[in-house]
Design an enzyme around this catalytic site. Structure first.
Site: not given
Length: 593
Positions: A328, A334, A350, A356, A425, A455, A508
């Protein structure tokens, strides 16, 4: 009695001629002069454009320009040469002269990396625009000096202006050197070399423009200059529609994969994205080094590794938290540590942006590492480098691959709440939108699939997978009894209508605390928890991504190797502004005061 104003000076105990006896006059300075690598005294340089970079943002922009050749230097006898490197660098006190290699007409760039005294400005200006350099046009890039700056600008205020000679201003609009820039409201705060150069152009009837950024070290200045130069001044190679969705590190060009060429809709959408965002492809080779802290903080890696071991041993989920934090951070401005900044009266961070808030944790782990490093190497290691290295160690500690981490990042003094809401995303992202956000960062379709493999560890909140499990989960997973049982379990965790938003489930569910390739095997069964994950395999547009999911599901070695390469590319998305205005924060949550 009324005071009388006269020109008679006040009485003094000394005669005026005696005052000079106490301070002997300084000897006159030698005159500056030009030195060229291939001197042709009878043939002066006649560039179509002379660019003089004076401000820090413009110096950085041209220092990063690879298509230039050093042809000479302006020698100032009062400036010592000690400390200058053999290869020109931003740290040198020099005035190097370059030609731009990609220009159809000759363009000369002069980088003024040392301070020119006011009383030397006119003589230097006469030298740069005189008998040896006779330009058709001049562009001067300077900035308002801090002592002349009135304070912080409001977000909607213009931060760049221009001054022009009368010959430039009389030109047609389509021939203007810098389009879309307002004229400077007052020239009173522009002095020194920039003013002398513009005055020289006016006297010699040369088309000249002075672009002034405001304030002197404003973060938007680098981005502005890049945009202005690419759009109006320097030649930029067009993006070729025949090229794959890969980003070449050397050429920085985006390319289109052959497998997508047969699909006009995909090609059209992705090419449109590339053209819109082409100037933002920046996952290129940054100025980072593997041994950056070798002499200044040799225990860096040992300290970070030890702290991460304690954190992951206490809770394996901490590995996923740090990895997500790094991701993130890099997708906004950057990899500059901006994600770590807390809100203050003067800065909006942020952390409370929609992607977030309630999703990011692990900040205390970074604080702990920073405190240890400040005790060992105070003021040396940036928070951005700490987060990047900690993410690597987090993956290793839960069974993932190793990769080298180039270092040398600076911490941003700003954050960007708006970009955090648009760049990162989301869980419900469609495939084309997901790919476009990665391309925006200079990452390829392969990077999309490989980095999504992160993930394989970590959890997702109910609010992020509710629409998936009450949507097309059954359609993608079929009527397999095991899948139906798993779906029933997910629905018990996440009710359909309100409540339980913060309930969590592993992305998962097979090996939630082990970094392996079972995540991709779950996608093959149509059981991806997040819509954005399952889209890589199930979307009609997922021609290339589907094959990559199959590949990584079958070959864990291939996944580990590509994940390592993609993580290096992710970490190499640098904030160029931070190299001009950045710092090494003493506390990762706040800008230094």
């Amino acid at each position: 009695m009324e005071d009388v104003l006269t020109e008679i000076p006040p009485p003094s105990r000394f005669f005026q001629e005696d005052l000079n006896n106490f301070t002997p006059p300084s000897p006159p300075l030698p005159s500056p002069f030009l030195v060229f690598s291939n001197p042709k005294p009878n043939e002066p340089l006649r560039p179509s454009l002379l660019i003089v970079a004076i401000s820090s943002p413009s110096l950085y922009v041209f220092h990063q320009l690879s298509s230039k050749t050093l042809i000479g230097t302006l020698i100032l006898p009062e400036i010592p040469f000690s400390g200058n490197s053999i290869e020109p660098s931003l740290g040198d006190k020099s005035c190097n002269i370059y030609t731009h290699n990609d220009a159809d007409d000759s363009i000369i760039i002069i980088s003024v990396q040392c301070s020119i005294a006011a009383d030397r400005s006119n003589v230097v200006a006469k030298l740069l625009i005189g008998e040896k350099i006779i330009p058709e046009r001049v562009l001067i890039l300077d900035s308002v000096r801090s002592q002349s700056f009135r304070g912080k600008l409001s977000p909607d205020e213009t931060f760049a202006f221009k001054l022009e000679t009368s010959s430039e201003r009389k030109g047609l609009d389509d021939s203007s050197l810098l389009k879309g820039i307002n004229y400077f409201p007052s020239a009173s705060v522009v002095d020194g070399l920039a003013a002398a150069l513009l005055g020289r152009c006016q006297m010699r009837n040369i088309k000249g423009t002075l672009c002034v950024s405001w304030p002197q070290f404003g973060v938007p200045a680098v981005s502005l200059l890049k945009s202005l130069l690419q759009r109006n001044v320097l030649p930029v190679p067009p993006i070729s529609p025949t090229l794959t969705l890969q980003l070449s590190k050397k050429t920085k060009t985006a390319t289109m994969a052959p497998s997508l060429n047969s699909k006009p809709l995909v090609r059209q959408i992705l090419l449109l994205t590339l053209f819109i965002l082409g100037t933002r492809l920046h996952a290129s080779d940054p100025v980072l080094k593997l041994d950056y802290y070798a002499s200044t903080c040799p225990t860096l890696f040992e300290i970070i590794k030890k702290e991460m071991e304690c954190a992951v041993l206490a809770d394996p989920r901490n590995a996923a938290l740090i990895l997500r934090l790094h991701f993130h951070d890099c997708f906004v401005q950057g990899c500059d540590g901006s994600i770590l900044l807390d809100d203050t009266i003067t800065l909006q961070g942020e952390k409370k942006a929609l992607p977030n808030i309630n999703s990011l944790k692990g900040f205390r782990i970074i604080d702990s590492i920073k405190n240890k490093l400040e005790s060992e190497c105070p003021g040396i290691v940036s928070c951005a480098d700490i987060l990047t290295t900690a993410a690597r160690d987090a993956v290793i500690l839960v069974g993932g691959p190793y990769w080298e981490v180039p270092l040398g990042r600076k911490d941003s003094i700003t954050a960007n709440y708006a970009l955090a809401n648009t760049n990162i995303p989301t869980a419900d992202e469609g495939l084309l939108s997901l790919i476009s956000k990665f391309i925006y960062q200079g990452l390829s379709v392969t990077d999309v699939v490989a980095l999504s493999g992160a993930h394989t560890i970590g959890m997702a909140r109910c609010t992020n997978f509710r629409s998936r499990i009450y949507g097309d989960f059954e359609a993608t997973s079929g009527h397999d009894p095991i899948s139906e049982s798993h779906l029933s379990s997910l629905k018990s965790i996440c009710p359909p209508n309100g409540g339980g938003d913060n309930n969590i489930s592993a992305m998962d569910y097979v090996t939630p605390n082990l970094f392996d390739n079972s995540f991709y095997q779950i996608l093959l069964k149509g059981e991806g928890l997040l819509n954005s994950d399952q889209e890589m395999y199930s979307s009609l547009f997922g021609i290339e991504t589907k094959e990559l999911v199959k590949k990584y599901a079958a070959d864990p070695v291939a996944f580990f190797q590509q994940f390592s390469d993609s993580m290096v590319k992710l970490g190499n998305i640098i904030n160029s502004d931070s190299f001009v205005t950045g710092e090494v924060r003493r506390n990762c949550r706040f800008v230094n005061t």
